[in-house]
Design a protein around this motif. Structure first.
Motif, PDB file in Angstrom:
ATOM      1  N   THR A 197       0.821  -1.210   0.000  1.00  0.00           N
ATOM      2  CA  THR A 197       0.000   0.000   0.000  1.00  0.00           C
ATOM      3  C   THR A 197       0.857   1.263   0.000  1.00  0.00           C
ATOM      4  O   THR A 197       0.488   2.261  -0.627  1.00  0.00           O
ATOM      5  N   SER A 247      -7.559  -0.629  12.018  1.00  0.00           N
ATOM      6  CA  SER A 247      -7.018  -1.975  12.129  1.00  0.00           C
ATOM      7  C   SER A 247      -8.140  -2.882  12.608  1.00  0.00           C
ATOM      8  O   SER A 247      -9.153  -2.417  13.138  1.00  0.00           O
ATOM      9  N   GLU A 277       4.838   5.217  12.279  1.00  0.00           N
ATOM     10  CA  GLU A 277       4.831   3.986  11.486  1.00  0.00           C
ATOM     11  C   GLU A 277       6.090   3.889  10.644  1.00  0.00           C
ATOM     12  O   GLU A 277       6.548   4.884  10.075  1.00  0.00           O
ATOM     13  N   GLU A 315       3.061  -2.457   9.546  1.00  0.00           N
ATOM     14  CA  GLU A 315       2.087  -3.367   8.941  1.00  0.00           C
ATOM     15  C   GLU A 315       2.803  -4.240   7.917  1.00  0.00           C
ATOM     16  O   GLU A 315       3.449  -3.726   7.014  1.00  0.00           O
ATOM     17  N   ARG A 332       2.707  -7.057   4.885  1.00  0.00           N
ATOM     18  CA  ARG A 332       1.834  -7.551   3.830  1.00  0.00           C
ATOM     19  C   ARG A 332       1.343  -8.952   4.168  1.00  0.00           C
ATOM     20  O   ARG A 332       2.109  -9.805   4.622  1.00  0.00           O
ATOM     21  N   ASP A 335      -6.824  -2.288  -3.035  1.00  0.00           N
ATOM     22  CA  ASP A 335      -5.518  -1.865  -2.542  1.00  0.00           C
ATOM     23  C   ASP A 335      -5.021  -0.646  -3.318  1.00  0.00           C
ATOM     24  O   ASP A 335      -4.483   0.299  -2.734  1.00  0.00           O
ATOM     25  N   THR A 345      -8.256   6.072   3.172  1.00  0.00           N
ATOM     26  CA  THR A 345      -9.075   5.050   3.825  1.00  0.00           C
ATOM     27  C   THR A 345     -10.505   5.477   4.151  1.00  0.00           C
ATOM     28  O   THR A 345     -11.229   4.721   4.792  1.00  0.00           O
ATOM     29  N   TYR A 386      -3.395  -7.271  16.408  1.00  0.00           N
ATOM     30  CA  TYR A 386      -3.915  -6.333  15.413  1.00  0.00           C
ATOM     31  C   TYR A 386      -3.534  -6.836  14.022  1.00  0.00           C
ATOM     32  O   TYR A 386      -2.399  -7.300  13.800  1.00  0.00           O
ATOM     33  N   ASP A 443      -4.108  -6.141   9.562  1.00  0.00           N
ATOM     34  CA  ASP A 443      -4.476  -5.217   8.501  1.00  0.00           C
ATOM     35  C   ASP A 443      -5.878  -5.522   7.998  1.00  0.00           C
ATOM     36  O   ASP A 443      -6.248  -6.687   7.821  1.00  0.00           O
ATOM     37  N   ASP A 502      -5.677  -7.268   4.017  1.00  0.00           N
ATOM     38  CA  ASP A 502      -5.199  -8.616   3.718  1.00  0.00           C
ATOM     39  C   ASP A 502      -4.982  -9.487   4.952  1.00  0.00           C
ATOM     40  O   ASP A 502      -4.542 -10.623   4.827  1.00  0.00           O
ATOM     41  N   THR A 516      -0.023  -6.563  12.218  1.00  0.00           N
ATOM     42  CA  THR A 516       0.488  -5.230  12.563  1.00  0.00           C
ATOM     43  C   THR A 516       1.223  -5.367  13.884  1.00  0.00           C
ATOM     44  O   THR A 516       0.625  -5.744  14.900  1.00  0.00           O
TER      45      THR A 516
END
Length: 338
Positions: A28, A90, A123, A164, A166, A194, A202, A251, A253, A256, A260
């Motif tokens: 992302t 999340s 992040e 995060e 993938r 995505d 978001t 947590y 994502d 997918d 996290t």
């Protein structure tokens, strides 16, 4: 080693786009969309140039550069604070325990709850290394340089850092987790959603995602089996994060189902171990490999170097590393063992 980390520049757009096309999708923070990447570089430039301290909605993009050839061979990103100007979502995996006296059984049901618990965190993400360079510790240089940048500019970052990873996808780039949940509400394939998220943000999640908890037992086995699992190519990245003190605290994502992970900023190993040392001169007698960083904001640079500490606490650094960092005797560098 002739590689260094430096702040990204607008001229890096072509190299960044070429790297994005190699990711295979699902990144992302590194979409293969030139307009989006140009916007990222503009936002990064604004972040490096911002006056004042304190966390904000900054983005800092870095490039791995071969100083001998000028080629860009990797990239990574740091976000100052997520959820600053838009919600950061999340899924949290929770467990509800229920007992049936009539059946004489206890049932423990896990559920996915949409949450913004991690808002206010910083992040680290967007890390991608060219497939031909995945040796010699360059991935670690990319990853750990972000923590050196955070330490150098600590007031600009939150008390928690998240990453995060993938999630699992099939060879065609489709996510069984997305197909089981998001695909039912959005009418989009995972690659489409995505890409939309990478370009538009978001808000569409808040508009259309279900707000009630989703029982995991009601999902297909193909989706259940990948919740909290990183993509096979991300296992090494997860291991590096765990070595820095990041932990998975249930947590995942929302796209997918990838994990996290989080860490207290001041407890990240590289942040704790790195020291400010004054350069005493050129090291001509071996020493040990260290990760070194110098410069602030858009002048930040990091690389490996052969270094050793003198009896008076100064650091002697090999000439090549001094050139890459543009430092000399009397300057200060941030140093940590490889």
């Amino acid at each position: 080693m002739s590689f260094r980390i430096r702040a990204a520049l607008p001229k890096d757009i072509r190299a960044m786009y070429d790297l994005a096309k190699l990711t295979g999708g699902g990144f992302t923070n590194l979409p293969a969309d030139k307009d989006t990447l140009e916007a990222k570089l503009e936002r990064s430039e604004a972040g490096f140039s911002r006056k004042g301290e304190g966390p904000s909605d900054d983005l800092y993009v870095f490039m791995l550069e071969n100083v001998e050839t000028g080629q860009i061979r990797g990239t990574c990103q740091v976000f100052g604070q997520v959820g600053n100007d838009r919600p950061f979502y999340s899924y949290l995996i929770s467990t509800l325990t229920q007992k049936s006296e009539e059946l004489g059984r206890i049932f423990r049901n896990q559920a996915l709850t949409l949450t913004t618990d991690l808002e206010g965190s910083s992040e680290v993400g967007g890390l991608f290394l060219h497939p031909q360079e995945r040796a010699g510790g360059l991935g670690m240089l990319l990853a750990r340089s972000r923590y050196l940048f955070i330490k150098q500019h600590r007031p600009r970052f939150g008390d928690m850092v998240l990453a995060e990873l993938r999630g699992v996808m099939d060879p065609a780039g489709h996510s069984p987790f997305w197909d089981a949940i998001g695909g039912r509400f959005f009418g989009m394939s995972f690659p489409e959603a995505d890409e939309f998220n990478a370009v538009h943000g978001t808000q569409f999640i808040a508009d259309l995602f279900p707000k009630t908890p989703i029982y995991i037992a009601m999902l297909p086995e193909s989706a259940q089996s990948v919740i909290g699992q990183p993509h096979p190519t991300g296992r090494a990245a997860l291991k590096m994060l765990e070595n820095e003190g990041f932990v998975w605290d249930s947590y995942v994502d929302i796209f997918d189902g990838g994990p996290t992970v989080t860490a207290r900023t001041d407890r990240i190993k590289t942040v704790m171990d790195a020291e400010w040392l004054r350069v005493g001169g050129v090291n001509e007698e071996g020493g040990s490999t260290m990760m070194l960083a110098a410069g602030v904001y858009h002048e930040f640079m990091a690389c490996y170097g052969q270094a050793r500490q003198t009896a008076n606490g100064e650091l002697l650094i090999d000439a090549a590393a001094m050139d890459m960092l543009n430092v000399g005797p009397g300057d200060r560098v941030l140093a940590v063992a490889r």
